[in-house]
Scaffold this motif. Structure first.
Motif, short mmCIF file in Angstrom:
data_model
loop_
_atom_site.label_atom_id
_atom_site.label_comp_id
_atom_site.label_asym_id
_atom_site.label_seq_id
_atom_site.Cartn_x
_atom_site.Cartn_y
_atom_site.Cartn_z
N ARG A 151 13.79 -13.94 14.49
CA ARG A 151 13.37 -14.92 13.49
C ARG A 151 14.30 -14.79 12.30
NH1 ARG A 151 7.34 -15.31 12.74
NH2 ARG A 151 7.70 -16.57 14.60
N LEU A 152 15.05 -15.84 12.06
CA LEU A 152 16.00 -15.86 10.95
C LEU A 152 15.26 -16.08 9.64
CD1 LEU A 152 18.76 -18.02 12.64
CD2 LEU A 152 18.75 -15.55 12.33
N PRO A 153 15.77 -15.53 8.56
CA PRO A 153 15.12 -15.73 7.26
C PRO A 153 15.34 -17.15 6.76
CG PRO A 153 17.16 -14.57 6.95
CD PRO A 153 16.96 -14.71 8.45
N ARG A 154 14.49 -17.56 5.86
CA ARG A 154 14.70 -18.86 5.22
C ARG A 154 15.96 -18.76 4.37
NH1 ARG A 154 9.30 -19.46 2.21
NH2 ARG A 154 10.91 -19.81 0.68
N ALA A 157 16.63 -19.52 1.30
CA ALA A 157 16.44 -18.94 -0.04
C ALA A 157 16.36 -17.42 0.04
CB ALA A 157 15.19 -19.51 -0.69
N GLU A 158 15.72 -16.90 1.08
CA GLU A 158 15.66 -15.45 1.27
C GLU A 158 17.04 -14.88 1.54
OE1 GLU A 158 12.88 -14.98 4.44
OE2 GLU A 158 11.19 -15.69 3.25
N SER A 159 17.86 -15.65 2.26
CA SER A 159 19.22 -15.21 2.56
C SER A 159 20.03 -15.06 1.29
CB SER A 159 19.92 -16.20 3.50
OG SER A 159 19.29 -16.22 4.75
N LEU A 160 19.87 -15.98 0.36
CA LEU A 160 20.60 -15.89 -0.91
C LEU A 160 20.18 -14.64 -1.67
CD1 LEU A 160 22.58 -16.87 -2.99
CD2 LEU A 160 20.84 -18.47 -3.82
N ASP A 161 18.89 -14.38 -1.70
CA ASP A 161 18.42 -13.16 -2.38
C ASP A 161 19.01 -11.92 -1.73
OD1 ASP A 161 16.90 -14.64 -4.15
OD2 ASP A 161 15.05 -14.43 -3.00
N ARG A 162 19.11 -11.93 -0.41
CA ARG A 162 19.66 -10.79 0.33
C ARG A 162 21.16 -10.62 0.03
NH1 ARG A 162 17.56 -7.76 4.01
NH2 ARG A 162 18.86 -6.66 5.50
N PRO A 170 22.17 -4.12 14.18
CA PRO A 170 22.93 -4.21 12.92
C PRO A 170 23.12 -5.65 12.44
CG PRO A 170 23.97 -2.66 14.41
CD PRO A 170 22.90 -3.35 15.20
N LEU A 171 23.32 -6.57 13.36
CA LEU A 171 23.48 -7.98 12.99
C LEU A 171 22.15 -8.54 12.49
CD1 LEU A 171 25.14 -10.57 12.85
CD2 LEU A 171 24.54 -10.98 15.24
N VAL A 172 21.07 -8.24 13.18
CA VAL A 172 19.74 -8.69 12.76
C VAL A 172 19.44 -8.18 11.35
CG1 VAL A 172 17.27 -8.44 13.25
CG2 VAL A 172 18.86 -8.94 15.11
N ASP A 173 19.72 -6.91 11.11
CA ASP A 173 19.47 -6.33 9.78
C ASP A 173 20.34 -6.98 8.71
OD1 ASP A 173 17.59 -4.65 10.91
OD2 ASP A 173 18.92 -2.91 10.98
N ALA A 174 21.61 -7.21 9.03
CA ALA A 174 22.52 -7.82 8.05
C ALA A 174 22.08 -9.22 7.68
CB ALA A 174 23.95 -7.83 8.61
N LEU A 175 21.50 -9.93 8.62
CA LEU A 175 21.02 -11.28 8.35
C LEU A 175 19.67 -11.29 7.64
CD1 LEU A 175 21.89 -12.96 11.77
CD2 LEU A 175 23.01 -13.35 9.56
#
Length: 137
Positions: free
Chosen positions: A40-43, A45-50, A7-12
Motif C-alpha cells: 500500500r503506497l502512501p498518499r 501528501a504523506e510522501s512529501l512529509d517523508r 528497503p524499497l517499501v520502507d524508502a517509499l
C-alpha cells in the motif's frame, strides 16, 4: 522476496499487507504465479512529509539552513515532484521557514539555472559541430 523489496517499501513509506487485506489501489506482488503480499503506497501528501523528513536527517533543521542550501533543497524537491502535490509549496515553505513567495523565487531560480545549463550545453555542441563541419577531409 519480502527481504528483497523491504528497503524499497520502507524508502517509499509504504506498507506491506497480506494479499487478502489488499484493496484495489494496492500493488499486488506475485512470485511464480502466487500472490505473496501487497504493498500500500502512501498518499502523496504523506510522501512529501517523508521526503522533507529525509532531507532534515541529511541537513539538520531545514529552517536553519542558509539561503543557498535552501535553494538546493527546493531544486531537489522540484525534481521529485513535490510541488505537484496540493499545498506542496505551503508545506515546503513552512518546513524551510520562508514564505511561499520565497519558495516560488527559489523554483524560478532553479529553472533559470537549468535553462542556462541547457543553453550552454547546446552552444558547446553547436560549436563542436561547426568545427567538425569546417574540417576538410
Amino acid at each position: 522476496m519480502l527481504d528483497a523489496v523491504k528497503p524499497l517499501v520502507d524508502a517509499l513509506g509504504a506498507q506491506v499487507l497480506e494479499p487478502r487485506a489488499a484493496g484495489p489501489e494496492d500493488v499486488m506482488l506475485s512470485w511464480e504465479g502466487e500472490e505473496v503480499f501487497a504493498v500500500r503506497l502512501p498518499r502523496l501528501a504523506e510522501s512529501l512529509d517523508r521526503i522533507l523528513a529525509g532531507l532534515e536527517r541529511v541537513h539538520g533543521p531545514l529552517a536553519a539552513l542558509d539561503r543557498r542550501t535552501k535553494q538546493d533543497v527546493v531544486k531537489q524537491l522540484e525534481g521529485r515532484g513535490a510541488f505537484t502535490v496540493r499545498h506542496g509549496v505551503e508545506t515546503v515553505a513552512s518546513a524551510l521557514g520562508v514564505s511561499r513567495f520565497t519558495v516560488y523565487n527559489y523554483i524560478n531560480y532553479a529553472n533559470e539555472q537549468r535553462a542556462k545549463g541547457e543553453r550552454s550545453a547546446e552552444g558547446e555542441r553547436g560549436a563542436e559541430g561547426g568545427r567538425d563541419a569546417s574540417r576538410k577531409p
